[in-house]
Write a protein that holds these residues in place. Structure first.
Motif, PDB file in Angstrom:
ATOM      1  N   THR A  98       0.836  -1.191   0.000  1.00 41.96           N
ATOM      2  CA  THR A  98       0.000   0.000   0.000  1.00 41.96           C
ATOM      3  C   THR A  98       0.874   1.246   0.000  1.00 41.96           C
ATOM      4  OG1 THR A  98      -1.687  -1.214   1.240  1.00 41.96           O
ATOM      5  CG2 THR A  98      -1.874   1.182   1.204  1.00 41.96           C
ATOM      6  N   TYR A 101       2.804   3.343   3.064  1.00 43.43           N
ATOM      7  CA  TYR A 101       2.913   2.468   4.228  1.00 43.43           C
ATOM      8  C   TYR A 101       4.196   1.645   4.165  1.00 43.43           C
ATOM      9  CZ  TYR A 101      -1.816   3.408   5.869  1.00 43.43           C
ATOM     10  OH  TYR A 101      -2.933   4.020   6.377  1.00 43.43           O
ATOM     11  N   GLU A 149      -4.035  -6.248   1.468  1.00 44.62           N
ATOM     12  CA  GLU A 149      -3.400  -5.498   2.547  1.00 44.62           C
ATOM     13  C   GLU A 149      -4.226  -4.298   2.988  1.00 44.62           C
ATOM     14  OE1 GLU A 149       1.139  -4.859   2.826  1.00 44.62           O
ATOM     15  OE2 GLU A 149       0.338  -2.998   1.976  1.00 44.62           O
ATOM     16  N   SER A 150      -4.866  -3.623   2.048  1.00 45.75           N
ATOM     17  CA  SER A 150      -5.659  -2.442   2.409  1.00 45.75           C
ATOM     18  C   SER A 150      -6.800  -2.808   3.348  1.00 45.75           C
ATOM     19  CB  SER A 150      -6.204  -1.758   1.154  1.00 45.75           C
ATOM     20  OG  SER A 150      -7.037  -2.646   0.420  1.00 45.75           O
ATOM     21  N   GLN A 151      -7.397  -3.994   3.141  1.00 42.68           N
ATOM     22  CA  GLN A 151      -8.471  -4.444   4.036  1.00 42.68           C
ATOM     23  C   GLN A 151      -7.909  -4.758   5.419  1.00 42.68           C
ATOM     24  OE1 GLN A 151     -11.722  -4.550   3.485  1.00 42.68           O
ATOM     25  NE2 GLN A 151     -12.141  -5.313   5.545  1.00 42.68           N
ATOM     26  N   ILE A 153      -5.311  -3.275   6.807  1.00 41.41           N
ATOM     27  CA  ILE A 153      -5.049  -1.987   7.452  1.00 41.41           C
ATOM     28  C   ILE A 153      -6.343  -1.399   7.994  1.00 41.41           C
ATOM     29  CG2 ILE A 153      -4.282   0.385   7.048  1.00 41.41           C
ATOM     30  CD1 ILE A 153      -2.352  -0.745   4.935  1.00 41.41           C
ATOM     31  N   GLU A 154      -7.388  -1.479   7.202  1.00 39.68           N
ATOM     32  CA  GLU A 154      -8.674  -0.912   7.614  1.00 39.68           C
ATOM     33  C   GLU A 154      -9.214  -1.588   8.868  1.00 39.68           C
ATOM     34  OE1 GLU A 154     -13.157  -0.270   5.760  1.00 39.68           O
ATOM     35  OE2 GLU A 154     -11.462  -0.640   4.421  1.00 39.68           O
TER      36      GLU A 154
END
Length: 241
Positions: A98, A101, A149-151, A153-154
């Motif tokens: 991401t 990050y 990865e974004s999920q 992090i969320e």
């Protein structure tokens, strides 16, 4: 008679002249101004501002000392009795998928050659140095990893410090490479975030039960977690500070 009149007239003129001169002198004396005395004003006293103390981090408030990366020893628990544990912790950083990050990765290797036998328990997790916020949760991390990865992090924890927010996420992988046990802890965080601390602490059946019973779905600082005051605990950072 003429001479007397002339003398009298001259005398009268002399008296008038003296009288006028005297009157003129008095007039000048009365109009002379008094000398002005200049005074220096008192200097204005400016109060010295009281310096605002720098906010203390959670580590400073709790007096937590960072352990340098490398080898460390402690007493570990196994089903057949405690034994001396030889361990090592190294921390690396690498770019995340991401944008904006990075990944902070702690690899903890346990040498269990001297184990007394049976099941062995260890406990390790990351938290934030500034607030003490624990990154460990019971989220279904495998599902988040599959989603990307974004999920992940969320679904992680948000650190709020000095008006800034840092969104963080955490995963752990374990491997049994007998006689070594390896735990790989990964924190995904913004590139400008430097607050990750990894803790490795003593664990046994009692602490494991308390950890299991804890509600990990609610954000908590590590001093709110069970067994926070465990005697044998080691704290590691990427900078060793």
């Amino acid at each position: 008679m003429t001479i007397r009149k002339l003398l009298c007239t001259a005398f009268c003129l002399l008296l008038v002249s003296c009288s006028s001169a005297s009157a003129g002198s008095e007039t000048i004396s009365q109009t002379t101004p008094e000398p002005t005395i200049e005074t220096t004003p008192e200097p204005t006293v400016v109060p010295t501002p009281t310096p605002t103390p720098e906010p203390k981090t959670f580590l400073e408030e709790e007096g937590i000392v960072i352990t340098p990366q490398g080898n460390f020893d402690y007493t570990a628990w196994a089903e057949k009795g405690e034994f001396p544990m030889h361990a090592n912790c190294t921390i690396t950083e690498e770019p995340a998928e991401t944008e904006g990050y990075k990944k902070v990765i702690a690899t903890v290797t346990y040498d269990v050659t001297d184990t007394t036998g049976g099941r062995i328990l260890t406990r390790e997790f990351p938290f934030d140095r500034y607030t003490g916020l624990c990154f460990d949760t019971t989220n279904e991390l495998s599902q988040h990893l599959e989603a990307g990865e974004s999920q992940l992090i969320e679904s992680g924890q948000t650190v709020v410090y000095e008006g800034k927010e840092y969104q963080t996420a955490y995963t752990i992988d374990r491997a049994n490479n007998w006689p070594e046990l390896i735990a790989r802890l990964t924190v995904v965080c913004p590139e400008d975030y430097d607050g990750t601390v990894f803790v490795v602490r003593y664990a046994d059946e009692e602490t494991n039960e308390l950890d299991t019973a804890h509600d990990w779905t609610q954000p908590a600082t590590i001093d709110e977690l069970p067994c926070y005051d465990t005697a044998e605990a080691f704290y590691f950072t990427a900078s060793d500070k």
